[in-house]
Design a protein around this motif. Structure first.
Motif, PDB file in Angstrom:
ATOM      1  N   PHE A 160      41.630  50.834  39.073  1.00 52.34           N
ATOM      2  CA  PHE A 160      40.364  49.618  38.623  1.00 52.34           C
ATOM      3  C   PHE A 160      41.477  50.086  37.184  1.00 52.34           C
ATOM      4  O   PHE A 160      41.495  51.321  36.551  1.00 52.34           O
ATOM      5  N   PHE A 161      41.030  48.974  36.420  1.00 56.20           N
ATOM      6  CA  PHE A 161      41.336  49.200  34.880  1.00 56.20           C
ATOM      7  C   PHE A 161      39.864  48.799  33.962  1.00 56.20           C
ATOM      8  O   PHE A 161      39.105  47.571  34.710  1.00 56.20           O
ATOM      9  N   ILE A 162      38.761  49.331  32.694  1.00 58.55           N
ATOM     10  CA  ILE A 162      38.695  48.727  31.960  1.00 58.55           C
ATOM     11  C   ILE A 162      38.655  49.010  30.706  1.00 58.55           C
ATOM     12  O   ILE A 162      39.177  49.890  30.605  1.00 58.55           O
ATOM     13  N   GLU A 163      38.301  48.040  30.162  1.00 60.59           N
ATOM     14  CA  GLU A 163      39.114  48.028  28.338  1.00 60.59           C
ATOM     15  C   GLU A 163      37.382  47.689  27.758  1.00 60.59           C
ATOM     16  O   GLU A 163      36.698  47.132  28.158  1.00 60.59           O
ATOM     17  N   LEU A 164      37.277  48.475  27.087  1.00 58.50           N
ATOM     18  CA  LEU A 164      35.754  48.981  26.255  1.00 58.50           C
ATOM     19  C   LEU A 164      35.927  48.230  24.776  1.00 58.50           C
ATOM     20  O   LEU A 164      36.419  49.643  24.748  1.00 58.50           O
ATOM     21  N   PRO A 165      35.493  47.699  24.063  1.00 59.16           N
ATOM     22  CA  PRO A 165      35.597  47.810  22.449  1.00 59.16           C
ATOM     23  C   PRO A 165      35.243  49.532  21.768  1.00 59.16           C
ATOM     24  O   PRO A 165      34.466  50.258  22.663  1.00 59.16           O
ATOM     25  N   LYS A 214      31.107  46.095  44.630  1.00 55.22           N
ATOM     26  CA  LYS A 214      29.500  45.747  45.088  1.00 55.22           C
ATOM     27  C   LYS A 214      28.456  46.358  43.686  1.00 55.22           C
ATOM     28  O   LYS A 214      27.744  46.229  44.202  1.00 55.22           O
ATOM     29  N   ARG A 215      28.989  47.227  43.617  1.00 56.47           N
ATOM     30  CA  ARG A 215      28.153  48.023  42.998  1.00 56.47           C
ATOM     31  C   ARG A 215      28.016  47.182  41.307  1.00 56.47           C
ATOM     32  O   ARG A 215      26.535  47.672  41.086  1.00 56.47           O
ATOM     33  N   TYR A 216      29.167  47.449  40.459  1.00 54.61           N
ATOM     34  CA  TYR A 216      28.388  47.256  39.358  1.00 54.61           C
ATOM     35  C   TYR A 216      29.305  45.708  38.817  1.00 54.61           C
ATOM     36  O   TYR A 216      29.770  45.274  38.046  1.00 54.61           O
ATOM     37  N   GLY A 217      29.822  45.073  40.225  1.00 46.31           N
ATOM     38  CA  GLY A 217      30.901  44.130  39.789  1.00 46.31           C
ATOM     39  C   GLY A 217      29.805  42.582  38.908  1.00 46.31           C
ATOM     40  O   GLY A 217      30.265  42.684  38.014  1.00 46.31           O
ATOM     41  N   GLN A 218      28.466  42.895  38.717  1.00 43.73           N
ATOM     42  CA  GLN A 218      27.390  41.623  38.015  1.00 43.73           C
ATOM     43  C   GLN A 218      27.107  42.676  37.008  1.00 43.73           C
ATOM     44  O   GLN A 218      27.367  41.506  35.549  1.00 43.73           O
ATOM     45  N   LEU A 219      27.463  43.645  36.612  1.00 44.29           N
ATOM     46  CA  LEU A 219      27.065  44.039  35.757  1.00 44.29           C
ATOM     47  C   LEU A 219      28.260  44.114  34.390  1.00 44.29           C
ATOM     48  O   LEU A 219      28.786  43.464  33.254  1.00 44.29           O
ATOM     49  N   LEU A 220      29.910  44.017  35.769  1.00 47.32           N
ATOM     50  CA  LEU A 220      31.208  43.955  34.556  1.00 47.32           C
ATOM     51  C   LEU A 220      31.533  42.358  34.302  1.00 47.32           C
ATOM     52  O   LEU A 220      31.768  41.931  33.586  1.00 47.32           O
ATOM     53  N   ILE A 221      31.037  41.498  35.262  1.00 48.52           N
ATOM     54  CA  ILE A 221      30.802  40.446  34.463  1.00 48.52           C
ATOM     55  C   ILE A 221      30.124  39.388  34.045  1.00 48.52           C
ATOM     56  O   ILE A 221      30.395  38.466  33.059  1.00 48.52           O
ATOM     57  N   ASN A 222      29.089  40.407  33.580  1.00 47.85           N
ATOM     58  CA  ASN A 222      28.213  39.635  32.880  1.00 47.85           C
ATOM     59  C   ASN A 222      27.961  40.212  31.525  1.00 47.85           C
ATOM     60  O   ASN A 222      27.418  40.159  30.883  1.00 47.85           O
ATOM     61  N   ASP A 223      29.151  41.230  31.536  1.00 45.75           N
ATOM     62  CA  ASP A 223      28.888  42.433  30.124  1.00 45.75           C
ATOM     63  C   ASP A 223      30.145  41.186  29.039  1.00 45.75           C
ATOM     64  O   ASP A 223      30.930  40.923  29.834  1.00 45.75           O
ATOM     65  N   GLY A 224      29.477  40.587  28.257  1.00 40.80           N
ATOM     66  CA  GLY A 224      30.716  39.739  27.087  1.00 40.80           C
ATOM     67  C   GLY A 224      31.765  40.590  26.601  1.00 40.80           C
ATOM     68  O   GLY A 224      32.504  39.693  26.290  1.00 40.80           O
ATOM     69  N   LEU A 225      31.472  42.136  26.884  1.00 38.57           N
ATOM     70  CA  LEU A 225      32.207  42.217  26.158  1.00 38.57           C
ATOM     71  C   LEU A 225      33.579  43.315  26.610  1.00 38.57           C
ATOM     72  O   LEU A 225      34.685  43.346  25.839  1.00 38.57           O
ATOM     73  N   CYS A 226      33.235  43.750  27.699  1.00 39.18           N
ATOM     74  CA  CYS A 226      34.067  44.148  28.197  1.00 39.18           C
ATOM     75  C   CYS A 226      34.928  43.427  28.884  1.00 39.18           C
ATOM     76  O   CYS A 226      35.231  42.377  29.591  1.00 39.18           O
ATOM     77  N   ARG A 227      35.916  44.503  29.518  1.00 42.55           N
ATOM     78  CA  ARG A 227      37.954  43.691  29.913  1.00 42.55           C
ATOM     79  C   ARG A 227      37.438  43.881  31.166  1.00 42.55           C
ATOM     80  O   ARG A 227      37.592  45.716  30.503  1.00 42.55           O
ATOM     81  N   PHE A 228      37.710  43.671  32.578  1.00 37.70           N
ATOM     82  CA  PHE A 228      37.976  44.907  33.397  1.00 37.70           C
ATOM     83  C   PHE A 228      39.123  43.818  34.186  1.00 37.70           C
ATOM     84  O   PHE A 228      39.458  42.594  34.407  1.00 37.70           O
ATOM     85  N   GLY A 229      39.674  44.929  35.599  1.00 35.10           N
ATOM     86  CA  GLY A 229      40.867  44.163  36.351  1.00 35.10           C
ATOM     87  C   GLY A 229      40.991  45.265  37.825  1.00 35.10           C
ATOM     88  O   GLY A 229      40.860  46.361  37.204  1.00 35.10           O
ATOM     89  N   PHE A 230      42.405  44.900  38.234  1.00 40.31           N
ATOM     90  CA  PHE A 230      42.182  45.614  39.282  1.00 40.31           C
ATOM     91  C   PHE A 230      43.908  45.098  39.275  1.00 40.31           C
ATOM     92  O   PHE A 230      44.467  44.252  39.542  1.00 40.31           O
TER      93      PHE A 230
END
Length: 170
Positions: free
Chosen positions: A54-59, A96-112
């Protein structure tokens, strides 16, 4: 069905945008309506080969950005974080735990992605999704969610102008 924006995105003039995907060699590019994001990503994850990551890119913070940015036209910089050597169950639990938060955050980019295969699911800004990997197994996910194949389709990016830019927020 009208194209829906995720909570962290606002845009004008997007009435011609709709969910669609195209394929170029081993890369799927898609624009996906908000209500389809979570179920599509969840199904795409199930297609990955273990072990996965899993990876996440935050400003970057404002302070970091001031140090990195050379001019006003430079792109915004991101910090990249990884969670390595996961099972599919862990990847699914993250969604399941963070998906909605990740999807609805307009600033982060993420993936698997998969360590054993050259596969990656990458959720970019403004509801753009890139999927790298073997076409057949990922194509069925788009079809199951009734996302049509189109050679050329509009993304939210295509609708932005100086007078009506897109806005993303956390």
């Amino acid at each position: 069905m009208a194209f829906e924006l995720v909570q962290g995105v606002s845009a004008d003039n997007f009435h011609k945008v709709h969910s669609a995907y195209s394929v170029n060699e081993k890369c799927f590019s898609a624009t996906v309506s908000a209500e389809l994001m979570y179920p599509l990503i969840t199904d795409l994850i199930k297609q990955l080969s273990e072990p996965v990551f899993f990876f996440i890119e935050l400003p970057c913070s404002e302070e970091e950005e001031k140090k990195l940015r050379k001019s006003k036209t430079d792109p915004v910089h991101y910090n990249l974080y990884y969670l390595d050597n996961c099972t599919l169950a862990v990847a699914e639990a993250i969604m399941k735990r963070y998906g909605q938060l990740l999807i609805n955050d307009g600033l982060c980019r993420f993936g698997f992605g998969s360590h054993s295969e050259q596969e990656e699911i990458y959720c970019l800004k403004y509801q753009v999704l890139s999927v790298y990997g073997e076409q057949k197994k990922f194509k069925k996910c788009f079809e199951q969610h009734k996302i049509p194949y189109e050679d050329d389709f509009l993304t939210l990016w295509d609708t932005f102008t100086n007078e009506a830019p897109g806005v993303s927020s956390h």
